[in-house]
Design a protein around this motif. Sequence first.
Motif, short mmCIF file in Angstrom:
data_model
loop_
_atom_site.label_atom_id
_atom_site.label_comp_id
_atom_site.label_asym_id
_atom_site.label_seq_id
_atom_site.Cartn_x
_atom_site.Cartn_y
_atom_site.Cartn_z
N SER A 157 0.84 -1.21 0.00
CA SER A 157 0.00 0.00 0.00
C SER A 157 0.86 1.24 0.00
CB SER A 157 -0.90 0.03 1.23
OG SER A 157 -1.80 -1.04 1.18
N ASP A 164 -5.99 -0.58 -4.62
CA ASP A 164 -5.43 -1.12 -3.37
C ASP A 164 -6.40 -2.13 -2.78
OD1 ASP A 164 -4.04 -1.68 -1.13
OD2 ASP A 164 -4.03 0.35 -0.32
N GLU A 165 -6.10 -3.39 -2.99
CA GLU A 165 -6.94 -4.49 -2.49
C GLU A 165 -8.43 -4.19 -2.67
OE1 GLU A 165 -5.76 -6.59 0.80
OE2 GLU A 165 -3.70 -5.87 0.84
MG LIG Z 1 -2.38 -2.55 2.39
#
Ligand SMILES: [Mg+2]
Lengths: 369, 296
Positions: A43, A158-159
């Motif tokens: 991240s 991000d995910e």
């Molecule tokens: Mg993360």
Amino acid sequence: MGDLQIKSLHKSFGDVKVLQGLDLDIQDGEFVVFVGPSGCGKSTLLRCIAGLEEVTSGEIHIGGKRVDDVPPSKRGIAMVFQSYALYPHMTVAENMAFGLKLAGASKQEIAAAVDHAAEILQIQPLLDRLPKALSGGQRQRVAIGRAIVRKPGVFLFDEPLSNLDASLRVKMRVELARLHSELKTTMVYVTHDQVEAMTLAKRIVVINMGRIEQVGTPLEVYHQPSNTFVAGFIGSPKMNFMECALVSADEALATVKLSDGAVLQVRADARTKAEGEKLTLGIRPEHISASQTEAHNSLHGRVQVAERLGDTTFLYMDSASTGDTITVKTDPENTLNAGDEAHMSFPRHHCYLFDSQGQTLPRTPRVRA
Amino acid sequence: MAIVIDKSQRWRVLAAHVFLIALCAVVIFPLLMVISISLRPGNFATGKLIPDTISFEHWRFALGLPSTAADGHLVYPDLPVLRWLWNSVKVATLSATVALFLSTTAAYAFARIKFTGKKAALMGLMLMQMFPAVLALVAIHAIFDRIGNAFPLFGIDSHWALVLAYSGGIALHIWTIKGFYETIPVEIEEAAKVDGATPWQTFYLVLLPMAVPILMVIFLLAFIGAIIEYPVASVLLHQQDNLTMAVGSKMFLYDQKYLWGDFAAAAILSGLPITVVFVLAQKWMISGLTAGGIKG
Ligand SMILES: [Mg+2]
Ligand SMILES: Nc1ncnc2c1ncn2[C@@H]1O[C@H](COP(=O)(O)OP(=O)(O)O)[C@@H](O)[C@H]1O
């Protein structure tokens, strides 16, 4: 215009070094997935690219332009957050239009862009709703729609699927793949889920503790992991590792001895290593075959647990040759049961050897007789 | 009821109800008393809750309407009650607005922006305002006296001085709003940054609309605080026409003559703006404005 270069990127939070010298080159239109365990800095890397974190040192270039000092909105990126981060007080349409409105686009322009994005994501019926009236999957679509409207050179995810339930995740995964083939824009995608990584990526970047361990296509990282970390991280269930010592090596074959004296052969070039040196042998569960008949290049063990999943069966084996349990993935017809003695055969060309630093020793091609 | 309940539970529910009803009665009783006193002829603090005869003399007085005296001609009230009420509303509205503006922006800085001395500033703000304003009355008087020499607008006997004094008391509001901001996920603001919003736009277009309920609460608290405040107002305001309701009401209570009836009517009047503001603000105090932005 959506190519992305990262040059010796470092990022620290105070004394904590999170990213430690990353180099990466992403082509325009590529789908690249950053994968690694939680807390490895994925991240942080993505946020550095987005401009939400200042880099400590190093360079980031997007579309041929150096952007380390450029604010997020001028980098030509759009970001989709794990938590969706929709504006709760705005309708779906307003959420998607927000960026263009700030940029001073005309009403028609905005309407056209929002309609286009809504059409791609099939969320036209939702345009007048507030986020709280949407399901998780719909919210994620809106978040993606908000990114599309910006017409970025690079999408950053991000995910994005980690808050969805399993079946929805599979559906959205397929949609993301479709979206990429439709938009043909560069996409950088962060996940800790290796199935997402393997299925979506053109290239996978495996990250561990703030360093890039390997960059390659999904099959490259699966078949030619560069070290024990990648070998263990990619593939499920994870690769079996066992300690061994080198007995002899020639240009095609290495012979190793396990702790109980059992001897195995591996198609690897271990000539750089001295006799008796400690190495690690690795083999994936799906490459071991277990049966009661004696086999070539095999270890002896006892079945601890047999898990029958219908389409496959997992055997967890104890062996005197290693302290760890050995996982074996077999076909469902395998008749071995808990408590049975069995031979595990290790095909030589499916075995890996790693040196004491964890680096993979060169593998030698399989010679067909 | 869906859940099966034990017998003893019913008794407990009953007991709880009796207790709560008793509590409500205790809370409401003083209000009823005041209403009763304001409707009772003469100025008596004691008497029956439901008066035998109802008289509007105190209300006429409070509302500035003339009443007929014993000798037959009209007597106009000698105290400008409605004017005080207006003063109170004016000062309270202005100071609540200023307090709201200062505390939302300050709280944003404390919640989101990194700067040195943040912790010390927050604690200092809190500690300083823990001392009651009464302790500083002399200082407040002296300060505004001096200010008045340079800027008459903010001198003694000016409503602006009072607004300025009240607007300083925002430490608690800052803490409250800061606490609320901290519950809003940073990602929403980051999304706005990626969308091209400046820090001010992020604050104004994204954060503030989500914070409306808490801002209404703060406005209401600041408004009530200003309406009922006595010590500072009594030091800063002198002329009868300038007084706020809280200070002016004191004039009903001379040492020799306690005009309880007029006092009660005025007290109810001063509660009126609070009620109005509360009802207006309540519309905005809906919860769930932040729902749906994240996860789900
Ligand atoms: Mg993360
Ligand atoms: N703002 C921050 N301040 C201090 N440490 C941080 C901050 N953000 C992330 N970290 C640390 O950096 C490491 C990597 O975090 P992150 O990039 O979120 O990991 P990942 O996304 O791979 O799970 C973690 O150890 C985390 O604690």
